[in-house]
Every structure is written in structure tokens, then in C-alpha cells.
Write a protein that holds these residues in place. Structure first.
Motif, mmCIF file in Angstrom:
data_model
loop_
_atom_site.group_PDB
_atom_site.id
_atom_site.type_symbol
_atom_site.label_atom_id
_atom_site.label_comp_id
_atom_site.label_asym_id
_atom_site.label_seq_id
_atom_site.Cartn_x
_atom_site.Cartn_y
_atom_site.Cartn_z
ATOM 1 N N THR A 1 2.286 0.921 -3.881
ATOM 2 C CA THR A 1 3.531 1.048 -3.115
ATOM 3 C C THR A 1 3.218 1.280 -1.652
ATOM 4 O O THR A 1 2.389 2.138 -1.308
ATOM 5 N N THR B 1 4.550 -10.559 -3.792
ATOM 6 C CA THR B 1 3.645 -11.215 -4.737
ATOM 7 C C THR B 1 2.347 -11.573 -4.015
ATOM 8 O O THR B 1 2.345 -12.386 -3.078
ATOM 9 N N LEU B 2 1.243 -10.994 -4.436
ATOM 10 C CA LEU B 2 -0.029 -11.190 -3.738
ATOM 11 C C LEU B 2 -0.496 -12.636 -3.794
ATOM 12 O O LEU B 2 -0.999 -13.176 -2.797
ATOM 13 N N ARG C 1 9.540 -6.447 -3.761
ATOM 14 C CA ARG C 1 8.189 -6.706 -4.270
ATOM 15 C C ARG C 1 7.527 -7.843 -3.494
ATOM 16 O O ARG C 1 8.151 -8.872 -3.224
ATOM 17 N N PRO D 1 -2.616 -5.713 -10.955
ATOM 18 C CA PRO D 1 -1.292 -6.340 -10.821
ATOM 19 C C PRO D 1 -1.294 -7.372 -9.702
ATOM 20 O O PRO D 1 -2.161 -7.365 -8.828
ATOM 21 N N ASP D 2 -0.328 -8.244 -9.728
ATOM 22 C CA ASP D 2 -0.195 -9.303 -8.722
ATOM 23 C C ASP D 2 0.937 -8.973 -7.755
ATOM 24 O O ASP D 2 1.641 -9.866 -7.297
ATOM 25 N N GLY D 3 1.104 -7.695 -7.451
ATOM 26 C CA GLY D 3 2.204 -7.366 -6.561
ATOM 27 C C GLY D 3 2.023 -6.049 -5.844
ATOM 28 O O GLY D 3 1.167 -5.224 -6.185
ATOM 29 N N LEU D 4 2.813 -5.887 -4.813
ATOM 30 C CA LEU D 4 2.952 -4.650 -4.036
ATOM 31 C C LEU D 4 4.423 -4.310 -3.991
ATOM 32 O O LEU D 4 5.270 -5.204 -3.875
ATOM 33 N N LEU D 5 4.731 -3.032 -4.033
ATOM 34 C CA LEU D 5 6.111 -2.602 -3.901
ATOM 35 C C LEU D 5 6.338 -2.065 -2.496
ATOM 36 O O LEU D 5 5.554 -1.261 -1.986
ATOM 37 N N GLU E 1 -6.420 1.533 -4.703
ATOM 38 C CA GLU E 1 -6.675 1.121 -6.077
ATOM 39 C C GLU E 1 -8.061 1.575 -6.533
ATOM 40 O O GLU E 1 -8.241 2.029 -7.669
ATOM 41 N N SER F 1 -0.833 0.097 -12.175
ATOM 42 C CA SER F 1 0.536 -0.217 -11.752
ATOM 43 C C SER F 1 0.487 -0.741 -10.324
ATOM 44 O O SER F 1 -0.523 -0.593 -9.614
ATOM 45 N N GLU F 2 1.558 -1.355 -9.892
ATOM 46 C CA GLU F 2 1.583 -1.957 -8.547
ATOM 47 C C GLU F 2 1.580 -0.874 -7.480
ATOM 48 O O GLU F 2 2.294 0.134 -7.588
#
Length: 356
Positions: free
Chosen positions: A131, A77-78, A75, A66-70, A108, A128-129
């Protein structure tokens, strides 16, 4: 494209913190190594989180990441985070040991490893992103305590009116070197490419050290500015743009006349007055007449170090490559000082001159 070049040196500092020691350090140790060397908390946090994520992507390119972190605040965006972009770019040229050391710290990576034990295939995995339990530190203005030598190089050139487009290309790459506890050491390879050069790239390396990355990288940048920048500008990129910063003299060579554009002599490791290396340079230029030279711009660099009159470092580079005949001249020469430690460095360009 997100600008990541400003964090090239910071990523190298982060890699050094992850790879120090025989055993992989805990997150707390990485944090202390970074902040203890002057890395600001907002940048240290991003290096601690983003480097393992970037290296996992390098190690396992088959996985859909994914291109994100929660975070509690929303969110992240990496691809919009310059530190992550810089880390991802650097990971592509990392060695196997470095990749393994850093990637395996990632949550990950652990999730993927567990999925593989359950029988999943890499190409089928879609993560999934991740967290975070708390928000990232707000980004502050500036370099975060780790200055980019490339940014400094570009600023120097702009200050001399040198355009940074067209055929001229530059780089400034940081290499972290082993250093005693409480000290960091950085070698910076400053490189320039130009059609007039005899070789595709001219590279000049300088080292700096200190208790912080700002001191270490700043020291290397300062030596470059004093010892090599002005001949590169005045002899290659914009003749006449560094008046008073270089010496020029005609040099007759069997392949045709050149103009020697010489920078300042750097005297290192001592506070005592050091004689000019002019006589030694004259002998080197005499021997150079036996070397075939193209009608292009050639770089010539001398670096010597002595301890109590004994030669400890003998580097003579012609077009950024070792020149044995020149080093033989140095080996047969006297030390600049009869005792104590002393190092001398000088750099110049041989620029084809007219016959008049």
C-alpha cells in the motif's frame, strides 16, 4: 505484451542512483540523484518504488508476489506499468551485489525476512499487495528525461527506409560510468546482427556526458549517428540509402576484392583543425592484407587519443574485436597534433565486391 523498451535507459539511471556511494543511500538521496540529473518526478518516483520491488522478485523467485499496489486512488497493476516491466526484465541479469543493494530496500523484502524469522518457508509465502500512502504521479508523455538510445536507433533506421523485421536485429545498451559530482556519463553499445556479417553481432560503443541524462545519452547517440550509422545503413542494411554520408573505395585483398564504406572522421577533445587519418588508414589496410577475411561484411574501427603528442588510447577493432596488428601500426605512427589533447575516431565496413 507491455512495451518497456522505452525505459531501458531510465532503469540504468535508477540502478546507478541506488548503487552510488559506499553505503546504501536514503530514498531522499536517490530522489535527488535522479531529479538532479534531469529525471522527471513521475519517472523518478516509479524508479524509486518499482526497482526494489522488481529486484526482490529476482532475489526470491520462490515467493508468490502480487501483481498490484494499493493507492488512495485505486489499485495499480504492476504488469501494466512499463517502468516496472523494464525493471523486472533488467533485474534478471543483475549481479549479486546489485541485487542485494536494491532488493533489500523493499518493504516486501522486509516482510518476507520477518516471516522467515517466524518459521515460515519461502514457498509457502503469499504476500498481500503493498500500500502506498499517496497516489503515483500521473505518467506524462515523453521519455521522462532519460531518452532510450534503442528508440533513437530505430528512428534512424526508419528514416533511411530500413525495415525492422526479418533477419536484421538491433540493440542499444546503456552502461553508466563513474563521473565527477554533478556529471553523469553513459556508454552506449549500439549493436546490429545481420546474416551478411562476418560475426553474429557488430558492436560500436560511444560515450557521452553532461549534467543530465538527456545530455549524456544524447551525446552518445549523436556520435553514433555521425560516425557509425551511415556505414551500417549504406554498407549493410540498405545499400544506397545514405548518399553523401559515406565514402566508398575499392580495396583489393588476397581473399578477394572489397568495397570500403567509410563514415565521417570524428575529431574529439579539441576545437583545432585535425588532419585526415587517411594515410594511417591506408597503412592499416595494407597490414590487413595479411589477415584472412571471409567473403562476409567486416567492420573496421580506429580510435586514438593523444596528449601532447603521446599516445593515450589505441583501439583498432576488426569485427568488434581487438586487432593487435592494427594497434601496432598506430603505436608506430605520429600524433595528429603535436600538442594538446586530441582524439580521432573513424569506422567503416568492408563489403565483398564483384570481380569486375
Amino acid at each position: 505484451m507491455i512495451e518497456s523498451m522505452g525505459f531501458d535507459a531510465a532503469v540504468e539511471a535508477g540502478i546507478a542512483a541506488f548503487c552510488a556511494g559506499e553505503e546504501p543511500p536514503r530514498d531522499e538521496e536517490v530522489w535527488e540523484r535522479l531529479t538532479g540529473a534531469g529525471v522527471e518526478p513521475w519517472l523518478a518516483e516509479r524508479l524509486l518504488i518499482f526497482l526494489p520491488m522488481a529486484y526482490t522478485r529476482r532475489l526470491l523467485p520462490e515467493v508468490s508476489f502480487p501483481d498490484g499496489l494499493l493507492t488512495p486512488g485505486g489499485r495499480v497493476t504492476l504488469s501494466a506499468e512499463p517502468v516496472f516491466v523494464a525493471a523486472l526484465g533488467r533485474a534478471q541479469r543483475a549481479g549479486r551485489d546489485e541485487v542485494g543493494r536494491i532488493a533489500m530496500r523493499s518493504n516486501e523484502f522486509n516482510l518476507i525476512n520477518n516471516a522467515l524469522y517466524s518459521g515460515s518457508q519461502l514457498s509457502d509465502l503469499m504476500l498481500s499487495e503493498a500500500t502506498l500512502v499517496k497516489d503515483l504521479e500521473p505518467v506524462e508523455q515523453g521519455d521522462g528525461g532519460v531518452p532510450s538510445p534503442r528508440a533513437a536507433f530505430e528512428d534512424f533506421l526508419r528514416g533511411h527506409g530500413v525495415p525492422l523485421d526479418g533477419a536484421t536485429k538491433i540493440s542499444a545498451e546503456v552502461f553508466v560510468r563513474p563521473a565527477p559530482a554533478g556529471v553523469v556519463m553513459a556508454q552506449v553499445d549500439f549493436a546490429v546482427s545481420h546474416p551478411a556479417l562476418a560475426r553474429p553481432w557488430l558492436v560500436e560503443s560511444f560515450a557521452g556526458y553532461g549534467t543530465t541524462w538527456r545530455e549524456a545519452i544524447g551525446g552518445a547517440v549523436s556520435k553514433f549517428r555521425l560516425g557509425a550509422l551511415h556505414p551500417i545503413v549504406d554498407g549493410l542494411l540498405r545499400p544506397g540509402a545514405a548518399p553523401g554520408q559515406v565514402e566508398r573505395e575499392r580495396y583489393e585483398h588476397p581473399s578477394g576484392p572489397f568495397e570500403l564504406v567509410l563514415g565521417a572522421q570524428l575529431n574529439l577533445l579539441t576545437d583545432r583543425p585535425v588532419p585526415s587519418v587517411g594515410p594511417l588508414l591506408d597503412r592499416l589496410l595494407e597490414v590487413l592484407r595479411a589477415e584472412p577475411l571471409t567473403r562476409k561484411v567486416h567492420g573496421l574501427r580506429l580510435l586514438t587519443a593523444h596528449h601532447d603528442g603521446r599516445l593515450r588510447t589505441n583501439e583498432v577493432l576488426l569485427d568488434s574485436e581487438q586487432w593487435p596488428a592494427g594497434e601496432a601500426v598506430v603505436a608506430d605512427s605520429r600524433a595528429p597534433l603535436p600538442d594538446g589533447r586530441v582524439a580521432v575516431r573513424i569506422f567503416g565496413l568492408l563489403v565483398p565486391a564483384g570481380n569486375a
